[in-house]
Design an enzyme around this catalytic site. Structure first.
Site, PDB file in Angstrom:
ATOM      1  N   ASN A 138      48.186  31.795  37.220  1.00 35.99           N
ATOM      2  CA  ASN A 138      46.964  32.557  36.892  1.00 35.99           C
ATOM      3  C   ASN A 138      46.459  32.076  35.554  1.00 35.99           C
ATOM      4  O   ASN A 138      47.229  32.097  34.574  1.00 35.99           O
ATOM      5  CB  ASN A 138      47.284  34.057  36.751  1.00 35.99           C
ATOM      6  CG  ASN A 138      47.463  34.729  38.079  1.00 35.99           C
ATOM      7  OD1 ASN A 138      47.437  34.087  39.122  1.00 35.99           O
ATOM      8  ND2 ASN A 138      47.626  36.052  38.059  1.00 35.99           N
TER       9      ASN A 138
ATOM     10  N   GLU B 280      45.151  33.046  40.715  1.00 40.48           N
ATOM     11  CA  GLU B 280      43.988  33.746  40.152  1.00 40.48           C
ATOM     12  C   GLU B 280      43.201  32.813  39.233  1.00 40.48           C
ATOM     13  O   GLU B 280      43.795  32.129  38.405  1.00 40.48           O
ATOM     14  CB  GLU B 280      44.380  34.964  39.302  1.00 40.48           C
ATOM     15  CG  GLU B 280      44.818  36.161  40.070  1.00 40.48           C
ATOM     16  CD  GLU B 280      45.218  37.302  39.164  1.00 40.48           C
ATOM     17  OE1 GLU B 280      44.657  37.428  38.055  1.00 40.48           O
ATOM     18  OE2 GLU B 280      46.134  38.053  39.544  1.00 40.48           O
TER      19      GLU B 280
ATOM     20  N   TYR C 230      42.569  31.862  33.142  1.00 38.28           N
ATOM     21  CA  TYR C 230      41.122  32.045  33.042  1.00 38.28           C
ATOM     22  C   TYR C 230      40.543  31.300  31.851  1.00 38.28           C
ATOM     23  O   TYR C 230      39.376  30.961  31.826  1.00 38.28           O
ATOM     24  CB  TYR C 230      40.798  33.533  32.862  1.00 38.28           C
ATOM     25  CG  TYR C 230      41.204  34.373  34.040  1.00 38.28           C
ATOM     26  CD1 TYR C 230      42.518  34.818  34.198  1.00 38.28           C
ATOM     27  CD2 TYR C 230      40.273  34.716  35.015  1.00 38.28           C
ATOM     28  CE1 TYR C 230      42.893  35.579  35.300  1.00 38.28           C
ATOM     29  CE2 TYR C 230      40.639  35.481  36.101  1.00 38.28           C
ATOM     30  CZ  TYR C 230      41.951  35.905  36.230  1.00 38.28           C
ATOM     31  OH  TYR C 230      42.322  36.671  37.314  1.00 38.28           O
TER      32      TYR C 230
ATOM     33  N   ARG D 233      45.291  36.997  49.165  1.00 40.74           N
ATOM     34  CA  ARG D 233      46.409  37.482  48.344  1.00 40.74           C
ATOM     35  C   ARG D 233      46.161  38.937  47.976  1.00 40.74           C
ATOM     36  O   ARG D 233      45.140  39.252  47.357  1.00 40.74           O
ATOM     37  CB  ARG D 233      46.551  36.633  47.075  1.00 40.74           C
ATOM     38  CG  ARG D 233      47.620  37.152  46.143  1.00 40.74           C
ATOM     39  CD  ARG D 233      47.681  36.451  44.807  1.00 40.74           C
ATOM     40  NE  ARG D 233      48.675  37.120  43.963  1.00 40.74           N
ATOM     41  CZ  ARG D 233      48.501  37.389  42.665  1.00 40.74           C
ATOM     42  NH1 ARG D 233      47.398  37.021  42.049  1.00 40.74           N
ATOM     43  NH2 ARG D 233      49.428  38.022  41.990  1.00 40.74           N
TER      44      ARG D 233
HETATM   45  C1  GCO Z   1      45.657  39.845  35.612  1.00 47.34           C
HETATM   46  C2  GCO Z   1      45.779  40.635  36.829  1.00 47.34           C
HETATM   47  C3  GCO Z   1      44.497  41.061  37.473  1.00 47.34           C
HETATM   48  C4  GCO Z   1      43.294  41.190  36.544  1.00 47.34           C
HETATM   49  C5  GCO Z   1      42.557  39.875  36.440  1.00 47.34           C
HETATM   50  C6  GCO Z   1      41.353  39.999  35.501  1.00 47.34           C
HETATM   51  O1  GCO Z   1      45.794  38.630  35.728  1.00 47.34           O
HETATM   52  O2  GCO Z   1      45.504  40.438  34.564  1.00 47.34           O
HETATM   53  O3  GCO Z   1      46.494  39.897  37.800  1.00 47.34           O
HETATM   54  O4  GCO Z   1      44.879  42.322  37.970  1.00 47.34           O
HETATM   55  O5  GCO Z   1      42.410  42.162  37.046  1.00 47.34           O
HETATM   56  O6  GCO Z   1      43.376  38.898  35.902  1.00 47.34           O
HETATM   57  O7  GCO Z   1      41.781  40.410  34.245  1.00 47.34           O
END
Ligand code: GCO
Length: 447
Positions: A289, A349, A291, A74
């Site tokens: 995405n 992500e 985290y 990606r």
């Molecule tokens: C985000 C962006 C990425 C970041 C990654 C780490 O999700 O903020 O897509 O460009 O670099 O997530 O923060």
């Protein structure tokens, strides 16, 4: 614990964060070139002028992906590299770079997955108001069609926007990302124009590439209340409404959530006749995405959401100071599936920043390996619970320019020694290669 056959294993990057060549071969400036060249905006005065020099080293980087047994990649297209003024004349050398990159990926049997907008708007359009100007939503579709005509015969998945929430929050409310504004009213209007741009691009892609698989990537952080107090429960609901539902639902349901619209009050965007209908552009998949999670308490002083995050003291955190809470992934994926139906989901992500050191030519990043293993287990648990999860893209292939943090944060499966541009595959990269090869985790190896 295994993943289904055909499950996509990949890594994710973005143009401004890795390409460099900021003003080469006819590329026009983006708002991130302007922002990073503005003193005081980026830690250590870092810029994306060179970054990982991926513009020149892409063949080496594709070879690394092959070495890692990855089946997909990606990446994003720099709009001003293709259209230096954001509209008007195409820059042939810019399109040609992406044509060569896609060819190299296909040569290595790696599926190209394209993000059209990963925050680097052409400065020329910003000079005309940028996403605060609804015309930009039209020019975005124009850009999408040009790229699709060139690459559409080889691209597997099209992602229109990357994280509209993060772009709006950091770029228009906190002012720590380009274009560096702090105006909630404009921020909400921008969110509307981004939604229009997404829908216009979906239509443009479908008109240009028969059978195109089109989606969008959103931040999808599950929100938990800091306590069972009514005030905190309501704060968490407000935060989930703004952070998640406001941005997801136009692309998933074709309309804004009324409950959130009402919460916005005077900040609600101005719509023009036909906008509601224009927002409805069905997508084929949802890019997820995430985290970490959000734990929210009632905080009346915070505009719009009236909620504040509560740091989970005593719990592990990454170098971004993001709590490590793997279960958030299961909770986020099952909620999406429960609330929005059977749409395919790709984790576009997930990953972690940790302080890495090179020792005897190796990077023993055990914390990152443990993070990835724990989150892959949650992803597998979600699949077992019926979530149609079709792929996982680790953020990121390479250490890269982490926006306002510059190069101080390392997310890569591959270490980049910036002064020499040497790449070193970290232990976590070797781990991920094993997962991609075996479609899952080998029998539980005790760390
Ligand atoms: C985000 C962006 C990425 C970041 C990654 C780490 O999700 O903020 O897509 O460009 O670099 O997530 O923060």
């Amino acid at each position: 614990m295994r993943f289904p056959e055909g499950f996509l294993w990949g890594t994710a990057t973005s143009a401004y964060q890795i390409e460099g060549a900021w003003n080469e071969d006819g590329k026009g400036p983006s708002i991130w070139d302007t922002f990073s060249h503005t003193p005081g905006r980026i830690l250590n005065g870092d810029t994306g002028d060179i970054a990982c020099d991926h513009y020149h080293r892409y063949r080496e980087d594709v070879a690394i992906m092959k070495r890692l047994h990855l089946g997909a990649y990606r990446f994003s297209i720099s709009w001003p590299r293709v259209l230096p003024a954001g509209k008007g004349a195409v820059n042939p050398a810019g399109l040609d770079f992406y044509d060569r990159l896609v060819d190299e990926l296909c040569r290595q049997s790696i599926l190209p997955v394209v993000t059209l907008f990963h925050w680097d708007l052409p400065q020329a359009l910003e000079d005309d108001g940028g996403w605060a100007n609804r015309e930009t939503a039209k020019w975005f579709a124009h850009f999408a069609a040009i790229v699709a005509r060139k690459l559409g015969d080889r691209v597997g998945l099209w992602i229109t926007l990357n994280e509209p929430l993060a772009f709006v929050l950091a770029g228009y409310i906190f002012g720590i990302h380009a274009p560096g504004k702090q105006d909630p009213q404009v921020a909400l209007q921008v969110s509307h124009h981004l939604n229009l741009g997404h829908a216009n691009a979906v239509r443009a892609l479908r008109e240009t590439v028969r059978g195109a698989r089109v989606g969008i990537t959103h931040v999808s952080m599950p929100v938990y209340p800091a306590s069972e107090r009514e005030a905190d429960l309501l704060a968490a609901r407000r935060a989930d409404g703004f952070v998640n539902r406001w941005f997801w639902e136009p692309s998933l349901t074709g309309r804004y959530p009324q409950e959130v619209w009402d919460e916005l009050g005077p900040f609600a965007p101005r719509l023009e006749a036909g906008d509601e209908e224009a927002l409805a552009a069905p997508i084929d998949f949802f890019g997820h995405n995430s985290y970490t999670r959000m734990v929210m308490r009632d905080e009346p002083s915070i505009p719009i959401v009236r909620a504040a995050q509560v740091r989970q003291e005593g719990r592990p955190h990454t170098d971004m100071d993001w709590e490590v809470y793997p279960q958030h992934l299961f909770d986020a994926l099952t909620r999406l599936h429960r609330d929005y139906g059977p749409i395919d989901i790709y984790i576009t992500e997930n990953g972690a920043a940790y302080r890495d050191e090179v020792q005897d030519g190796r990077v023993h990043d055990e914390q990152r390996r443990l993070y990835l293993e724990a989150h892959l287990r949650e992803a597998a648990r979600a699949i077992a619970a019926g979530v149609p999860l079709r792929g996982y893209f680790c953020w990121s292939l390479l250490d890269n320019f982490e926006w306002n943090f510059g190069y101080s944060k390392r997310f890569g499966l591959v270490y980049v020694d910036y002064p020499t541009q040497t790449r070193i595959i970290k232990d976590s990269g070797l781990f991920f290669a094993e997962v991609a090869t075996n479609h899952g985790l080998l029998a539980d190896k005790q760390p």
